[in-house]
Design a protein around this motif. Structure first.
Motif, PDB file in Angstrom:
ATOM      1  N   GLU A 196      31.138   9.062  49.851  1.00 59.43           N
ATOM      2  CA  GLU A 196      32.224  10.043  49.713  1.00 59.43           C
ATOM      3  C   GLU A 196      33.144   9.986  50.932  1.00 59.43           C
ATOM      4  OE1 GLU A 196      30.159  13.631  47.128  1.00 59.43           O
ATOM      5  OE2 GLU A 196      30.792  14.057  49.185  1.00 59.43           O
ATOM      6  N   VAL A 197      34.431  10.161  50.673  1.00 56.16           N
ATOM      7  CA  VAL A 197      35.426  10.190  51.749  1.00 56.16           C
ATOM      8  C   VAL A 197      36.279  11.447  51.562  1.00 56.16           C
ATOM      9  CG1 VAL A 197      37.382   9.002  52.809  1.00 56.16           C
ATOM     10  CG2 VAL A 197      35.476   7.671  51.871  1.00 56.16           C
ATOM     11  N   ILE A 198      36.415  12.240  52.623  1.00 58.67           N
ATOM     12  CA  ILE A 198      37.156  13.511  52.541  1.00 58.67           C
ATOM     13  C   ILE A 198      38.645  13.248  52.720  1.00 58.67           C
ATOM     14  CG2 ILE A 198      37.465  15.769  53.651  1.00 58.67           C
ATOM     15  CD1 ILE A 198      34.420  15.544  54.433  1.00 58.67           C
ATOM     16  N   VAL A 199      39.441  13.800  51.791  1.00 63.52           N
ATOM     17  CA  VAL A 199      40.887  13.542  51.722  1.00 63.52           C
ATOM     18  C   VAL A 199      41.609  14.862  51.429  1.00 63.52           C
ATOM     19  CG1 VAL A 199      42.655  12.417  50.295  1.00 63.52           C
ATOM     20  CG2 VAL A 199      40.565  11.170  50.851  1.00 63.52           C
ATOM     21  N   PRO A 200      42.718  15.159  52.125  1.00 63.49           N
ATOM     22  CA  PRO A 200      43.465  16.375  51.777  1.00 63.49           C
ATOM     23  C   PRO A 200      44.178  16.209  50.431  1.00 63.49           C
ATOM     24  CG  PRO A 200      44.675  15.103  53.417  1.00 63.49           C
ATOM     25  CD  PRO A 200      43.359  14.401  53.219  1.00 63.49           C
ATOM     26  N   SER A 201      44.165  17.254  49.625  1.00 64.76           N
ATOM     27  CA  SER A 201      44.819  17.177  48.317  1.00 64.76           C
ATOM     28  C   SER A 201      46.333  17.227  48.449  1.00 64.76           C
ATOM     29  CB  SER A 201      44.328  18.307  47.406  1.00 64.76           C
ATOM     30  OG  SER A 201      44.702  18.026  46.077  1.00 64.76           O
ATOM     31  N   ASN A 202      46.838  17.806  49.552  1.00 65.92           N
ATOM     32  CA  ASN A 202      48.282  17.819  49.791  1.00 65.92           C
ATOM     33  C   ASN A 202      48.669  16.536  50.515  1.00 65.92           C
ATOM     34  OD1 ASN A 202      50.975  18.783  49.982  1.00 65.92           O
ATOM     35  ND2 ASN A 202      50.568  19.540  52.057  1.00 65.92           N
ATOM     36  N   SER A 203      48.817  15.454  49.744  1.00 64.16           N
ATOM     37  CA  SER A 203      49.224  14.162  50.297  1.00 64.16           C
ATOM     38  C   SER A 203      49.787  13.344  49.163  1.00 64.16           C
ATOM     39  CB  SER A 203      48.028  13.426  50.921  1.00 64.16           C
ATOM     40  OG  SER A 203      48.433  12.183  51.491  1.00 64.16           O
TER      41      SER A 203
ATOM     42  N   PHE B 275      52.820  17.633  42.420  1.00 59.05           N
ATOM     43  CA  PHE B 275      51.428  17.918  42.051  1.00 59.05           C
ATOM     44  C   PHE B 275      50.530  17.591  43.230  1.00 59.05           C
ATOM     45  CE2 PHE B 275      53.605  16.496  38.208  1.00 59.05           C
ATOM     46  CZ  PHE B 275      53.414  17.588  37.370  1.00 59.05           C
ATOM     47  N   PRO B 276      49.581  18.478  43.571  1.00 59.10           N
ATOM     48  CA  PRO B 276      48.571  18.070  44.550  1.00 59.10           C
ATOM     49  C   PRO B 276      47.707  16.977  43.903  1.00 59.10           C
ATOM     50  CG  PRO B 276      48.007  20.217  43.623  1.00 59.10           C
ATOM     51  CD  PRO B 276      49.322  19.814  43.027  1.00 59.10           C
ATOM     52  N   ILE B 277      47.041  16.173  44.706  1.00 57.83           N
ATOM     53  CA  ILE B 277      46.326  15.016  44.143  1.00 57.83           C
ATOM     54  C   ILE B 277      45.325  15.443  43.069  1.00 57.83           C
ATOM     55  CG2 ILE B 277      44.753  13.104  44.661  1.00 57.83           C
ATOM     56  CD1 ILE B 277      46.100  12.902  47.426  1.00 57.83           C
ATOM     57  N   HIS B 278      44.644  16.600  43.286  1.00 56.73           N
ATOM     58  CA  HIS B 278      43.607  16.977  42.313  1.00 56.73           C
ATOM     59  C   HIS B 278      44.195  17.437  40.978  1.00 56.73           C
ATOM     60  CE1 HIS B 278      44.552  20.934  44.016  1.00 56.73           C
ATOM     61  NE2 HIS B 278      44.012  21.460  42.941  1.00 56.73           N
ATOM     62  N   ARG B 279      45.526  17.606  40.922  1.00 50.50           N
ATOM     63  CA  ARG B 279      46.162  17.953  39.647  1.00 50.50           C
ATOM     64  C   ARG B 279      46.818  16.732  38.995  1.00 50.50           C
ATOM     65  NH1 ARG B 279      47.270  23.472  39.065  1.00 50.50           N
ATOM     66  NH2 ARG B 279      47.803  22.884  36.936  1.00 50.50           N
ATOM     67  N   ALA B 280      46.702  15.575  39.622  1.00 49.92           N
ATOM     68  CA  ALA B 280      47.223  14.345  39.000  1.00 49.92           C
ATOM     69  C   ALA B 280      46.370  14.008  37.789  1.00 49.92           C
ATOM     70  CB  ALA B 280      47.191  13.198  39.994  1.00 49.92           C
ATOM     71  N   GLU B 281      47.004  13.420  36.792  1.00 50.41           N
ATOM     72  CA  GLU B 281      46.271  13.054  35.581  1.00 50.41           C
ATOM     73  C   GLU B 281      45.086  12.136  35.916  1.00 50.41           C
ATOM     74  OE1 GLU B 281      49.139  11.919  32.574  1.00 50.41           O
ATOM     75  OE2 GLU B 281      47.473  11.247  31.297  1.00 50.41           O
ATOM     76  N   ALA B 282      45.263  11.299  36.921  1.00 50.97           N
ATOM     77  CA  ALA B 282      44.206  10.355  37.308  1.00 50.97           C
ATOM     78  C   ALA B 282      42.983  11.061  37.888  1.00 50.97           C
ATOM     79  CB  ALA B 282      44.757   9.349  38.313  1.00 50.97           C
ATOM     80  N   TYR B 283      43.153  12.278  38.409  1.00 55.13           N
ATOM     81  CA  TYR B 283      42.036  12.951  39.098  1.00 55.13           C
ATOM     82  C   TYR B 283      41.560  14.232  38.437  1.00 55.13           C
ATOM     83  CZ  TYR B 283      42.186   9.596  42.809  1.00 55.13           C
ATOM     84  OH  TYR B 283      42.103   8.434  43.508  1.00 55.13           O
ATOM     85  N   GLY B 284      42.486  14.963  37.782  1.00 53.30           N
ATOM     86  CA  GLY B 284      42.123  16.271  37.242  1.00 53.30           C
ATOM     87  C   GLY B 284      41.168  16.167  36.084  1.00 53.30           C
ATOM     88  N   PRO B 285      40.888  17.319  35.433  1.00 53.19           N
ATOM     89  CA  PRO B 285      41.319  18.639  35.871  1.00 53.19           C
ATOM     90  C   PRO B 285      40.180  19.477  36.446  1.00 53.19           C
ATOM     91  CG  PRO B 285      40.838  18.694  33.529  1.00 53.19           C
ATOM     92  CD  PRO B 285      40.370  17.351  34.054  1.00 53.19           C
ATOM     93  N   GLU B 286      39.043  18.823  36.815  1.00 52.25           N
ATOM     94  CA  GLU B 286      37.847  19.621  37.194  1.00 52.25           C
ATOM     95  C   GLU B 286      38.115  20.551  38.372  1.00 52.25           C
ATOM     96  OE1 GLU B 286      37.217  15.897  37.874  1.00 52.25           O
ATOM     97  OE2 GLU B 286      37.773  15.990  35.763  1.00 52.25           O
ATOM     98  N   LEU B 287      39.002  20.127  39.284  1.00 45.41           N
ATOM     99  CA  LEU B 287      39.206  20.921  40.496  1.00 45.41           C
ATOM    100  C   LEU B 287      40.309  21.973  40.346  1.00 45.41           C
ATOM    101  CD1 LEU B 287      38.875  18.164  43.233  1.00 45.41           C
ATOM    102  CD2 LEU B 287      37.340  20.078  42.838  1.00 45.41           C
TER     103      LEU B 287
ATOM    104  N   GLU C 200      47.847  23.948  45.699  1.00 49.14           N
ATOM    105  CA  GLU C 200      48.503  24.230  44.412  1.00 49.14           C
ATOM    106  C   GLU C 200      49.757  25.071  44.606  1.00 49.14           C
ATOM    107  OE1 GLU C 200      45.842  25.391  41.253  1.00 49.14           O
ATOM    108  OE2 GLU C 200      44.390  23.889  41.903  1.00 49.14           O
ATOM    109  N   ARG C 201      49.674  26.083  45.486  1.00 53.37           N
ATOM    110  CA  ARG C 201      50.867  26.913  45.723  1.00 53.37           C
ATOM    111  C   ARG C 201      51.962  26.124  46.420  1.00 53.37           C
ATOM    112  NH1 ARG C 201      50.211  32.492  48.245  1.00 53.37           N
ATOM    113  NH2 ARG C 201      52.429  32.089  48.544  1.00 53.37           N
ATOM    114  N   LEU C 202      51.568  25.300  47.380  1.00 60.13           N
ATOM    115  CA  LEU C 202      52.575  24.485  48.072  1.00 60.13           C
ATOM    116  C   LEU C 202      53.334  23.611  47.075  1.00 60.13           C
ATOM    117  CD1 LEU C 202      50.746  23.331  51.346  1.00 60.13           C
ATOM    118  CD2 LEU C 202      52.636  24.964  51.138  1.00 60.13           C
ATOM    119  N   ALA C 203      52.606  22.994  46.157  1.00 63.42           N
ATOM    120  CA  ALA C 203      53.257  22.088  45.199  1.00 63.42           C
ATOM    121  C   ALA C 203      54.311  22.822  44.365  1.00 63.42           C
ATOM    122  CB  ALA C 203      52.209  21.452  44.297  1.00 63.42           C
ATOM    123  N   GLU C 204      54.116  24.133  44.183  1.00 69.04           N
ATOM    124  CA  GLU C 204      55.098  24.907  43.412  1.00 69.04           C
ATOM    125  C   GLU C 204      56.246  25.423  44.266  1.00 69.04           C
ATOM    126  OE1 GLU C 204      52.814  27.971  41.518  1.00 69.04           O
ATOM    127  OE2 GLU C 204      51.762  26.483  40.276  1.00 69.04           O
TER     128      GLU C 204
END
Ligand SMILES: *Cc1c(COP(=O)(O)O)cnc(C)c1O
Length: 367
Positions: A78-85, A313-325, A333-337
């Motif tokens: 596992e590698v820790i990554v910020p979702s706002n990137s 979209f934050p990374i965890h809301r990208a189609e490639a990664y979502g939607p579990e998170l 999520e708020r920043l992206a809006e």
């Protein structure tokens, strides 16, 4: 003419001539891969970053992927990554077969902190990728201390912060390895795709040299399985010229960023704060925040000011990664809006700055 969000090298005729000249030299020599331009760029870029080594690669995403592979991070890790990137930060982790553990960011700085990382470290964690997003430096010292205690590696994503300082050190020189992109819009940008890693670890640098070109050393002796991920000689030649201007261009960005900041004080838009007083901001992106983001963008467009959203979209809301998170990383999520990117580029005039400020201010008075 509307003010664009950014402008590339054709806006600077003197620089353009210098660059066309070195492109001509490489073309006349016909030396397009590896060779003297690449070697010289790697030495100069390592010196600039204050690291012992730099290796040119084909993109920022490849820089991250090859860094992970050189650190032997792969399936089960596992590698820790910020979702706002930008998505590439997580994509590189997934691409090598490891799992990107997406975490939230600080609401004031928009950046990852040691606290977010500490809460996410588990038995499978092998590394963390702090991202100096927008050109604003992450508070690295607590992260470096935490990583050492936890026995995990630190890969800096420096794709938006070439040349930024943190406590006197360059971004990208503090962790095990720093990863850079030379995509045309970045603070150091080529004429196409390109990237590099910077490190003080000779073994890591050597491994990435092997990986980027078929594990080959010497010619036709393939020691390990690698790939094609070299930095082209044309790009290296262009980047050598632009590297000589980088500190001056970053100073322009800092000055313009400070002017926009001062001018927007007292308006309704909020600005991200620095993560540390001895950190830096080289304004790859000038981001403001407002609950009426879409209305602000429409208003600015009408007043001849282009805008963008980095990222919608934050990374965890990208189609490639979502939607579990979904819902679990509320700040990202708020920043992206609410975030909006305003124009900022080194050739921006004082008049442009005044127009941007006036356009944002008139948004308020019309409400
Ligand atoms: C641009 C960017 C990358 C990827 O770089 P490419 O050269 O486009 O592959 C990675 N991370 C961040 C934060 C970026 O902005």
């Amino acid at each position: 003419m509307p003010i664009p969000v950014t402008r590339l090298d054709q806006a600077d005729p003197i620089l353009l001539e210098q660059l066309l000249e070195v492109v001509g030299e490489v073309a006349r020599k016909g030396a397009f891969t590896m060779g003297a331009e690449l070697d010289a760029f790697e030495r100069e870029f390592a010196d600039y970053c204050g690291t012992a080594f730099s290796v040119g690669v084909s993109s920022g995403t490849e820089a991250l992927s090859l860094a992970l592979r050189a650190l032997e991070i792969g399936p089960g890790d596992e590698v820790i990554v910020p979702s706002n990137s930008f998505i590439a930060t997580a994509e590189a982790v997934s691409w090598v077969g490891a799992t990107a553990k997406l975490v939230d960011v600080d609401p004031d700085t928009h950046l990852i902190t040691a606290e977010h990382i500490a809460a996410a470290i588990g038995p499978k964690t092998k590394a963390v990728i702090p991202v100096h997003l927008m050109g604003s430096t992450v508070d690295m010292d607590p992260i470096l201390t935490l990583a050492e205690e936890a026995g995990i590696r630190v890969i800096e994503d420096t794709a938006q912060a070439h040349g930024a300082y943190y406590k006197g050190r360059r971004a990208g020189s503090m962790g095990d390895i720093g990863c850079f992109s030379f995509y045309p819009t970045k603070n150091l940008g080529g004429w196409g795709d390109g990237g590099a890693i910077a490190t003080n670890d000779e073994a890591l640098a050597k491994q990435i040299v092997l990986l980027r070109s078929h594990g080959e050393s010497p010619r036709y002796h393939h020691k390990i399985v690698g790939t094609t991920a070299r930095l082209d000689a044309l790009q290296a030649a262009i980047l050598r010229v632009k590297l000589r201007h980088l500190d001056a261009r970053n100073d322009d960005r800092r000055r313009l960023g400070a002017a926009l900041r001062a001018g927007l004080e007292g308006t309704s838009v909020e600005l991200p704060s620095p993560a540390h007083e001895d950190g830096d901001h080289v304004y790859h992106l000038f981001i403001v925040r407002t609950k009426q983001r879409d209305a602000l963008r429409a208003h600015l467009e009408q007043h001849g000011v282009s805008t963008a959203v980095h990222y919608p979209f934050p990374i965890h809301r990208a189609e490639a990664y979502g939607p579990e998170l979904e819902g679990s990383l509320p700040v990202s999520e708020r920043l992206a809006e609410e975030i909006c990117t305003l124009p900022l580029f080194p050739t921006m005039s004082d008049e442009d700055v005044a127009r941007v400020i006036a356009a944002v201010a008139s948004f308020e008075s019309e409400e």
